[in-house]
Design a protein around this motif. Structure first.
Motif, PDB file in Angstrom:
ATOM      1  N   GLU A 109      40.708  40.416  31.655  1.00 13.69           N
ATOM      2  CA  GLU A 109      42.319  40.472  32.026  1.00 13.69           C
ATOM      3  C   GLU A 109      42.782  39.192  32.507  1.00 13.69           C
ATOM      4  O   GLU A 109      43.631  38.806  31.966  1.00 13.69           O
ATOM      5  CB  GLU A 109      42.685  41.618  33.095  1.00 13.69           C
ATOM      6  N   LYS A 148      45.832  37.775  30.316  1.00 11.92           N
ATOM      7  CA  LYS A 148      46.968  37.098  31.016  1.00 11.92           C
ATOM      8  C   LYS A 148      47.166  35.588  30.666  1.00 11.92           C
ATOM      9  O   LYS A 148      48.392  35.213  30.566  1.00 11.92           O
ATOM     10  CB  LYS A 148      46.709  37.198  32.510  1.00 11.92           C
ATOM     11  N   GLU A 195      50.472  34.135  28.782  1.00 14.87           N
ATOM     12  CA  GLU A 195      50.993  32.781  29.374  1.00 14.87           C
ATOM     13  C   GLU A 195      51.492  31.665  28.351  1.00 14.87           C
ATOM     14  O   GLU A 195      52.655  31.048  28.542  1.00 14.87           O
ATOM     15  CB  GLU A 195      50.461  32.468  30.790  1.00 14.87           C
ATOM     16  N   HIS A 229      46.368  43.596  34.756  1.00 16.77           N
ATOM     17  CA  HIS A 229      45.547  42.586  35.487  1.00 16.77           C
ATOM     18  C   HIS A 229      45.518  42.692  37.101  1.00 16.77           C
ATOM     19  O   HIS A 229      44.242  42.685  37.507  1.00 16.77           O
ATOM     20  CB  HIS A 229      45.846  41.043  35.125  1.00 16.77           C
ATOM     21  N   ARG A 285      50.159  41.482  32.859  1.00 15.81           N
ATOM     22  CA  ARG A 285      50.342  41.109  34.022  1.00 15.81           C
ATOM     23  C   ARG A 285      49.982  42.446  35.258  1.00 15.81           C
ATOM     24  O   ARG A 285      49.283  42.305  36.127  1.00 15.81           O
ATOM     25  CB  ARG A 285      51.295  40.523  34.576  1.00 15.81           C
TER      26      ARG A 285
END
Length: 150
Positions: free
Chosen positions: A102, A106, A110, A136, A133
């Motif tokens: 995760e 993420k 990003e 995660h 997110r």
């Protein structure tokens, strides 16, 4: 990922989603707790849906029929947990492994959010990034809870 090339960005995210889909399937098949198994299966389905959405956008951006699959790194990551589980690792190790995956997802989202993307693609990426997110953070919290219980 070439952040100035929308095709490159979308392909990277498709790989990331397919890695996540396969990783969650793998985790669901290894954990003992039924609540984790259910959650992991749900996340696997969601990552599959995300990949499908991105593949539709990729088809709009380019004319190639080449399918994007998961990455070699994702395959190696899943092989690692297979080895750990076969050596007796339990749910805590699976949660640690999943949280690492995760982290990568993420990070990929990003980077994509900082890229130059058409408006419709950026909207999809924003929505998916928010869900990634959340997943995660949930994986991290589950891992921390398992560590505290150990």
């Amino acid at each position: 990922m070439d952040e100035n090339n929308p095709v490159s960005v979308v392909k990277e995210l498709i790989e990331t989603c397919k890695d996540g889909q396969k990783g969650y399937q793998e985790a669901a098949s290894k954990v003992k707790r039924s609540d984790l198994k259910t959650y992991f299966n749900e996340q696997s389905l969601e990552r599959g849906r995300f990949a499908g959405e991105l593949e539709a956008e990729l088809n709009r951006l380019e004319t190639s029929d080449k399918k994007v699959s998961g990455s070699v790194a994702g395959t190696l990551h899943r092989a690692w947990i297979d080895t750990k589980v076969s050596m007796g690792a339990g749910d805590k190790a699976i949660l640690e492994w999943l949280e690492q995956g995760e982290d990568r997802a993420k990070d990929a989202y990003e980077k994509a959010l900082a890229a130059t993307l058409p408006g419709n693609v950026m909207e999809i990426v924003r929505r998916q990034a928010a869900s990634v997110r959340q997943a995660h953070d949930k994986a991290r919290n589950l891992r921390d809870t398992a560590e505290a219980a150990a």
